[in-house]
Design an enzyme around this catalytic site. Structure first.
Site, mmCIF file in Angstrom:
data_model
loop_
_atom_site.group_PDB
_atom_site.id
_atom_site.type_symbol
_atom_site.label_atom_id
_atom_site.label_comp_id
_atom_site.label_asym_id
_atom_site.label_seq_id
_atom_site.Cartn_x
_atom_site.Cartn_y
_atom_site.Cartn_z
ATOM 1 N N CYS A 2 0.851 -1.173 0.000
ATOM 2 C CA CYS A 2 0.000 0.000 0.000
ATOM 3 C C CYS A 2 0.889 1.225 0.000
ATOM 4 C CB CYS A 2 -0.874 -0.001 1.240
ATOM 5 S SG CYS A 2 -1.769 -1.542 1.441
ATOM 6 N N ARG A 27 1.388 1.441 -6.091
ATOM 7 C CA ARG A 27 1.649 0.498 -4.998
ATOM 8 C C ARG A 27 0.415 -0.326 -4.633
ATOM 9 N NH1 ARG A 27 6.294 1.828 -2.286
ATOM 10 N NH2 ARG A 27 5.613 0.663 -0.483
ATOM 11 N N TRP A 75 -3.754 -2.035 -1.371
ATOM 12 C CA TRP A 75 -3.715 -3.300 -2.108
ATOM 13 C C TRP A 75 -4.130 -4.331 -1.072
ATOM 14 C CZ3 TRP A 75 -1.317 -8.092 -1.966
ATOM 15 C CH2 TRP A 75 -1.344 -8.824 -3.159
ATOM 16 N N ASN A 101 0.934 0.624 6.033
ATOM 17 C CA ASN A 101 1.441 -0.205 4.938
ATOM 18 C C ASN A 101 2.224 -1.353 5.569
ATOM 19 O OD1 ASN A 101 2.578 -1.245 2.563
ATOM 20 N ND2 ASN A 101 4.300 0.181 2.657
ATOM 21 N N GLY A 102 1.864 -2.593 5.249
ATOM 22 C CA GLY A 102 2.569 -3.745 5.830
ATOM 23 C C GLY A 102 1.568 -4.782 6.306
ATOM 24 N N GLU A 481 10.914 -13.664 -19.393
ATOM 25 C CA GLU A 481 10.506 -12.295 -19.091
ATOM 26 C C GLU A 481 9.482 -11.785 -20.121
ATOM 27 O OE1 GLU A 481 10.503 -10.224 -16.796
ATOM 28 O OE2 GLU A 481 10.403 -8.227 -17.664
ATOM 29 N N LYS A 485 5.761 -10.404 -19.216
ATOM 30 C CA LYS A 485 5.254 -9.084 -19.637
ATOM 31 C C LYS A 485 3.875 -9.241 -20.268
ATOM 32 C CE LYS A 485 7.093 -6.573 -17.974
ATOM 33 N NZ LYS A 485 8.044 -7.081 -17.066
ATOM 34 N N GLU A 488 1.181 -10.202 -17.555
ATOM 35 C CA GLU A 488 0.791 -9.249 -16.515
ATOM 36 C C GLU A 488 0.025 -8.059 -17.049
ATOM 37 O OE1 GLU A 488 4.186 -7.973 -14.134
ATOM 38 O OE2 GLU A 488 5.438 -7.714 -15.887
ATOM 39 N N HIS A 504 9.021 -32.736 -25.138
ATOM 40 C CA HIS A 504 8.734 -33.517 -23.927
ATOM 41 C C HIS A 504 7.357 -33.183 -23.353
ATOM 42 C CE1 HIS A 504 12.721 -35.136 -24.044
ATOM 43 N NE2 HIS A 504 13.236 -33.918 -24.118
ATOM 44 N N LYS A 603 3.168 -2.877 -7.646
ATOM 45 C CA LYS A 603 4.554 -2.787 -8.071
ATOM 46 C C LYS A 603 5.520 -3.232 -6.987
ATOM 47 C CE LYS A 603 7.720 -0.193 -10.730
ATOM 48 N NZ LYS A 603 7.757 -1.265 -11.731
#
Ligand code: G6P
Length: 608
Positions: A2, A27, A75, A101-102, A481, A485, A488, A504, A603
């Site tokens: 947050c 955030r 968040w 935040n936490g 990566e 991208k 997300e 396989h 983020k």
């Protein structure tokens, strides 16, 4: 995850808090709120969704007069993103409002205790226990109550508090979550990140764990956990306001993709002097290097993939074994790490909870720790024995781009510098790779310029239900990566496979028109990947190849193309990823996605 802000000054607090929250929205963005100290006590406004809703509800803050306040963008972890669960939370007596935040790990036991004490809860959050503890311990001195309260908490927290008994003051505490004080003129602030402060001040105080701050419009005081005042250094913020604005681009992500040549140059150039690599922050001798038996790289998300790509350069040039471990796994793996291990920790934010925990675990086992971090003064930068900053500037889009490529640039610098010290490469090779580093920003610019057809390709591929990314060696690391991208920001199912593994199992999924993005930028294994392209094409796949413009074999086999300039494979990952970032961006745009703030993501992941 947050974001929190606080303000005390001579102008109305609400507009400043709302502006700061907009900068922190990356955030977390599922609900938000502000608490303002008014003449008749604390007034709280909360909304679900974005800060824009809070601006609308309060008429950009005009409806909530007052010169002191705190704000929060959430968040959700404990409890759904509803107005009740949004911060700020109020104490039952209305005396305190807090933002947090936490995560409070022992909140269940505390909640039970507080309910027995007669407190009533309005939310399902872990945070609410804090505000009731404050009320419980308040006996006329807020600082004492805060110290007593935080002594009861286990977990991580950056807290902002206002109290009706001291209406001109904002209080802040930090434990394992970022918190920065902004020192202004006739006004002072705190925030989770400097991006919320740069529009107002360049003078910052980075709070450390276990510190308490009290801010009024003209004073900033910091205390330790015994309540004794401590002197803190004021640091000059070098990021400018424009760096945290979109600057004419439709999205931060596109702006940040375009900034990569400059960001890479800013990361590399100051470290190249007179044909040598020079790290003023990390001067390891050849003797010390020889004692290193292995390098372990740990990180999360894209930073982990930067590690996977960097491993190839480090192993090839320095001949030291490199293991790359997800921080969330490493921390619980009882790792075989000792004083002969160099732990490289990679993190854009410097605040990722799992990365911090893995780092602490390895430090305890004696490893030397070297952090590659973008945010100055962040927790990882503070914890590491040595820190090398990626000078990418603020990265606002949730999906990292310039953060990732500047991490690679630092890994390349390290690989070449170690190789030279260990005498693993010849002088000619050294000169050749130095040349590659010098030209990296230009090659990245070329990779941007060569791919003007990507918006058109996105129109073809955006409707696919899934995309496969294949490659070998460094190409495989970049494929990981590239697929991330795509997932997300466009929400398409995208998976990366080592091309040699297709047969396989995965090849069973290839059918008519299945898009396969094939990375072919490593001449030493090009033929092998070409065979895989032929295999998937024989089963109906549509192949979008990433390669060099003059690569005739691939050009005559694949259906569509993404290009990079001709470069050596050792440092090519930072260039190869550029067209894949652009592809993900334009596919997401075609699909109408919220590119800078993808659903369910944040983020900075400061929770486990
Ligand atoms: C989040 C971000 C990713 C990032 C990862 C690690 O998931 O969305 O872009 O790679 O965290 O973050 P860090 O700040 O440690 O690099």
């Amino acid at each position: 995850m947050c974001g929190i802000v606080g303000f005390s000054g001579v102008r109305p607090a609400a507009p400043v808090l709302l502006d700061g929250l907009k900068k922190l929205e990356y955030r977390g963005y599922d609900s938000a709120g502000i608490a303002i100290m008014g003449d008749a006590g604390i007034s709280v406004n909360k909304v679900t969704g974005r800060i824009a809703n809070l601006c609308e509800k309060t008429h950009d803050g005009a409806d909530v007069p007052g010169f002191t306040g705190v704000g929060h963008t959430r968040w959700a972890t404990h409890g759904a993103p509803t107005e009740e669960n949004a911060h700020p939370h109020l104490s039952n007596d209305g005396r305190f409002a807090i933002v947090h935040n936490g995560i409070i790990e022992n909140y269940i036991a505390l909640r039970e205790e507080l309910i027995k004490d007669g407190f009533t809860f309005q939310s399902e959050t872990d945070t609410e226990v804090i505000v009731h503890l404050l009320e419980k311990y308040y006996k006329g001195n807020v600082r004492d109550a805060l110290i007593k309260t935080t002594n009861r908490l286990r977990g991580s927290y950056a807290l902002g508090v206002i109290c009706t008994e001291q209406p001109e003051k904002i209080f802040a505490v930090r434990e394992s979550s970022p918190l920065i004080i902004g020192v202004g003129v006739e006004e002072n602030y705190f925030a989770s990140d400097v991006t919320a402060l740069v529009a107002y001040t360049r003078n910052a105080i980075y709070m450390d764990d276990g510190e308490y701050a009290e801010l009024t419009k003209d004073a900033v005081k910091v205390f330790d956990c015994t309540g004794s005042e401590i002197k803190k250094e004021v640091t000059r913020i070098t990021w400018d306001v424009q760096a945290a604005e979109k600057g004419g681009y439709e999205h931060f992500m596109l702006k940040e993709i375009m900034e990569q040549p400059a960001a890479i140059k800013a990361t590399i150039a100051p470290r190249l002097k007179d044909g040598n690599i020079f790290f003023e922050e990390f001067d390891i001798s050849a003797d010390e290097l020889k004692k290193i038996r292995k390098i372990v790289i740990t990180a999360c998300g894209s930073a982990y993939y930067a590690g996977c790509s960097g491993k190839y350069a480090l192993e090839k040039l320095c001949h030291i074994p490199v293991e790359v471990e997800l921080a969330s796994e490493l921390r619980y793996s009882d790792p075989l790490i000792d004083k002969h291990t160099l732990l490289i920790v990679i993190s854009q934010s410097g605040e990722t909870a799992d990365t911090i925990a893995a780092m602490k675990e390895c430090k305890e086992r004696g490893a030397k720790t070297l952090a590659i971090v973008n945010v100055v003064g962040s927790s990882i930068a503070k914890l590491a024995d040595y820190t090398l900053y990626t000078w990418a500037g603020p990265e606002i889009a949730v999906a990292t781009t310039k953060g990732f490529t500047t991490q690679l640039a630092v890994l390349y610098l390290l690989a070449l510098s170690f190789a030279e010290k260990l005498e693993c490469i010849t002088e000619e090779e050294y000169t050749k790779y130095m040349g590659e580093l010098h030209t990296l920003p230009r090659h990245i610019q070329q990779a941007i310029d060569m791919n003007s057809k990507i918006p058109k390709l996105a129109k073809k591929y955006h409707k696919s239900s899934s995309l496969f990314f294949i490659g070998r060696n460094t190409d495989y690391a970049v494929a990981l990566e590239g697929a991330l991208k795509m997932k997300e920001i466009s929400y398409l199912h995208a998976e990366a496979y080592a091309a040699g593994e297709l047969k396989h199992g995965t090849i069973a999924l290839i059918e008519d028109h299945q898009p396969v993005v094939a990375l072919c930028c490593n001449p030493s294994i090009m033929e092998k990947t070409l065979s895989n392209i032929v295999e998937v094409k024989a089963r109906g796949a549509e192949v979008l190849a990433l390669t060099f413009r003059n690569n005739q074999k691939i050009l005559s086999t694949a259906d569509d193309f993404l290009f990079i300039p001709n470069v050596d494979a050792v440092f090519s990952a930072a260039i190869e990823i550029i067209p894949l970032q652009l592809l993900a961006y334009y596919v997401a745009k075609e699909n109408g996605c919220d590119i800078d703030k993808p659903k369910n993501l944040a983020k900075s992941v400061t929770v486990e």
